[in-house]
Design an enzyme around this catalytic site. Structure first.
Site, PDB file in Angstrom:
ATOM      1  CG  LEU A 100      58.766  53.261 -48.689  1.00  0.00           C
ATOM      2  CD1 LEU A 100      57.843  54.260 -49.413  1.00  0.00           C
ATOM      3  CD2 LEU A 100      60.181  53.389 -49.273  1.00  0.00           C
ATOM      4  CG  ASP A 112      63.294  48.672 -70.088  1.00  0.00           C
ATOM      5  OD1 ASP A 112      64.142  47.762 -70.005  1.00  0.00           O
ATOM      6  OD2 ASP A 112      62.565  48.824 -71.089  1.00  0.00           O
ATOM      7  CG  HIS A 164      71.005  43.307 -64.950  1.00  0.00           C
ATOM      8  ND1 HIS A 164      69.884  43.970 -65.397  1.00  0.00           N
ATOM      9  CD2 HIS A 164      71.238  42.315 -65.850  1.00  0.00           C
ATOM     10  CE1 HIS A 164      69.457  43.387 -66.520  1.00  0.00           C
ATOM     11  NE2 HIS A 164      70.266  42.393 -66.819  1.00  0.00           N
TER      12      HIS A 164
HETATM   13  C1  IPE Z   1      60.082  45.091 -68.292  1.00  0.00           C
HETATM   14  O1  IPE Z   1      61.274  45.269 -68.986  1.00  0.00           O
HETATM   15  C2  IPE Z   1      60.305  44.163 -67.135  1.00  0.00           C
HETATM   16  C3  IPE Z   1      61.094  44.699 -66.046  1.00  0.00           C
HETATM   17  C4  IPE Z   1      61.509  45.923 -65.935  1.00  0.00           C
HETATM   18  C5  IPE Z   1      61.388  43.770 -64.998  1.00  0.00           C
HETATM   19  P1  IPE Z   1      61.614  44.398 -70.270  1.00  0.00           P
HETATM   20  O2  IPE Z   1      62.895  44.926 -70.808  1.00  0.00           O
HETATM   21  O3  IPE Z   1      61.572  42.956 -69.932  1.00  0.00           O
HETATM   22  O4  IPE Z   1      60.380  44.730 -71.230  1.00  0.00           O
HETATM   23  P2  IPE Z   1      60.228  44.612 -72.801  1.00  0.00           P
HETATM   24  O5  IPE Z   1      60.594  43.206 -73.190  1.00  0.00           O
HETATM   25  O6  IPE Z   1      61.146  45.607 -73.414  1.00  0.00           O
HETATM   26  O7  IPE Z   1      58.792  44.949 -73.059  1.00  0.00           O
HETATM   27  C1  IPE Z   2      65.709  46.132 -67.016  1.00  0.00           C
HETATM   28  O1  IPE Z   2      66.742  46.354 -67.903  1.00  0.00           O
HETATM   29  C2  IPE Z   2      66.012  45.024 -66.026  1.00  0.00           C
HETATM   30  C3  IPE Z   2      65.206  43.810 -66.213  1.00  0.00           C
HETATM   31  C4  IPE Z   2      64.233  43.660 -67.069  1.00  0.00           C
HETATM   32  C5  IPE Z   2      65.555  42.681 -65.376  1.00  0.00           C
HETATM   33  P1  IPE Z   2      66.899  45.490 -69.219  1.00  0.00           P
HETATM   34  O2  IPE Z   2      67.757  44.323 -68.898  1.00  0.00           O
HETATM   35  O3  IPE Z   2      65.586  45.182 -69.817  1.00  0.00           O
HETATM   36  O4  IPE Z   2      67.706  46.489 -70.140  1.00  0.00           O
HETATM   37  P2  IPE Z   2      67.516  46.707 -71.708  1.00  0.00           P
HETATM   38  O5  IPE Z   2      66.071  47.025 -71.929  1.00  0.00           O
HETATM   39  O6  IPE Z   2      67.908  45.428 -72.372  1.00  0.00           O
HETATM   40  O7  IPE Z   2      68.419  47.841 -72.031  1.00  0.00           O
HETATM   41 MG    MG Z   3      64.402  46.086 -71.191  1.00  0.00          MG
END
Ligand code: IPE
Ligand code: IPE
Ligand code: MG
Length: 227
Positions: free
Chosen positions: A126, A14, A31
Site C-alpha cells: 500500500l 475532519d 488530534h
Molecule cells: C480540512 O479541514 C483540512 C484537513 C482535514 C487537513 P478544515 O477543518 O481545515 O476545513 P474547513 O476550514 O472546515 O473547510
Molecule cells: C481535522 O479536525 C484536523 C485538521 C484539520 C488538522 P479539525 O481540527 O478541523 O476539527 P474541527 O473541524 O475543528 O472539529
Molecule cells: Mg475542521
C-alpha cells in the site's frame, strides 16, 4: 455488471476539535485520538487487496490560520506519529509518501519525513500519502509552472504527470464530521471521484464504517460521462 474498483481512496479527516470539545477536552486531544484513527484505517487499507493508495488530508495550506499552539502541537504529533509508525510501515509493507509543500516545516521534521520516505520506498502492499501543507490549487500552480519552465504544452496528460505525485485519479473520497465541502483537497484528481460524507467525527471513524462505505461505493453507477 462489473463492480467498481477502488484503487485510490482519499480521506478528509475532519472533526478532531469538535470531538474533543464535546468531551470537555482540549482540541489537541482530538488530534491525538485522530492520529490513532489514521493508523487503524491505514492497516485496514493495507489488508484490502484492491486499495493501492490511501491519501489522508492532514494539514492544509489554510490550517496555518489556527492558533500557534495548535499548529505547533500538530507538528509535534506528526513527528511522533512518523517515529512510532516505522514499525507498522515495515510490518504491513506500507510505503510512505507526502504531497504538499513541506519546505515550511522545521528542519528536524523535514528530516523525519525524508527518512521515513527513504526507509519505506521499497514497500509494496500500500502507499500511504499524507497531504501536509497541501492545497489543491497550489499543487496545480506548481505543476503548470513546471511545464512552462520546460516549455512543454499544457495538456491534461502533462498536467497530471507534473502534479507533485501523480498517483492517479481518486476513486472514492470520504469526508467525516458532516461538513460537505472539499476545502482545497486534490481538486484535479477528484474530477470523477465518488463522494461520501459521514457525520462521524474523525476520531470515532472506524474500519467497520469504512467497510460499509466501500460496500456502498461498489454498488454505485460510475458513468464518466457515458450512459
Ligand atoms: C480540512 O479541514 C483540512 C484537513 C482535514 C487537513 P478544515 O477543518 O481545515 O476545513 P474547513 O476550514 O472546515 O473547510
Ligand atoms: C481535522 O479536525 C484536523 C485538521 C484539520 C488538522 P479539525 O481540527 O478541523 O476539527 P474541527 O473541524 O475543528 O472539529
Ligand atoms: Mg475542521
Amino acid at each position: 455488471m462489473s463492480e467498481n474498483r477502488l484503487k485510490h481512496l482519499a480521506l478528509i479527516m475532519d472533526g478532531n476539535g469538535r470531538w474533543a470539545q464535546q468531551r470537555g477536552l482540549r482540541r489537541t486531544e482530538g488530534h491525538k485520538k485522530g492520529a490513532e484513527t489514521i493508523r487503524d484505517i491505514t492497516k485496514y487499507c493495507s489488508e484490502h487487496p484492491e486499495i493501492e493508495t490511501v491519501t489522508f488530508y492532514a494539514f492544509s495550506t489554510e490550517n496555518w490560520k489556527r492558533p500557534k499552539y495548535e499548529v505547533d502541537y500538530l507538528m509535534r504529533l506528526l513527528d511522533n506519529y512518523l517515529k512510532n509508525e516505522l514499525e507498522t510501515y515495515r510490518k504491513y509493507d506500507i510505503k510512505f509518501q507526502v504531497i504538499g509543500d513541506t519546505g515550511a516545516f522545521s528542519k528536524a521534521l523535514r528530516h523525519r519525513i525524508e527518512a521515513t520516505v527513504e526507509a519505506t520506498e521499497t514497500h509494496r502492499s500500500l502507499t500511504q500519502i499524507l497531504a501536509l501543507n497541501y492545497g489543491g490549487r497550489a499543487e496545480i500552480v506548481r505543476a503548470v509552472k513546471k511545464l512552462c519552465n520546460r516549455d512543454e504544452p499544457l495538456t491534461e496528460e502533462n498536467i497530471t504527470q507534473a502534479l507533485q505525485t501523480p498517483y492517479g485519479d481518486v476513486d472514492l473520497l470520504i469526508r467525516t464530521s458532516g461538513e460537505q465541502r472539499l476545502s482545497n483537497f486534490l481538486l484535479w484528481q477528484i474530477s470523477y471521484a465518488e463522494l461520501t460524507f459521514t457525520d462521524t467525527l474523525w476520531p470515532d471513524f472506524t474500519a467497520e464504517e469504512l467497510d460499509t462505505i466501500i460496500e456502498d461505493f461498489k454498488t454505485r453507477k460510475r458513468r464518466f460521462g457515458g450512459i
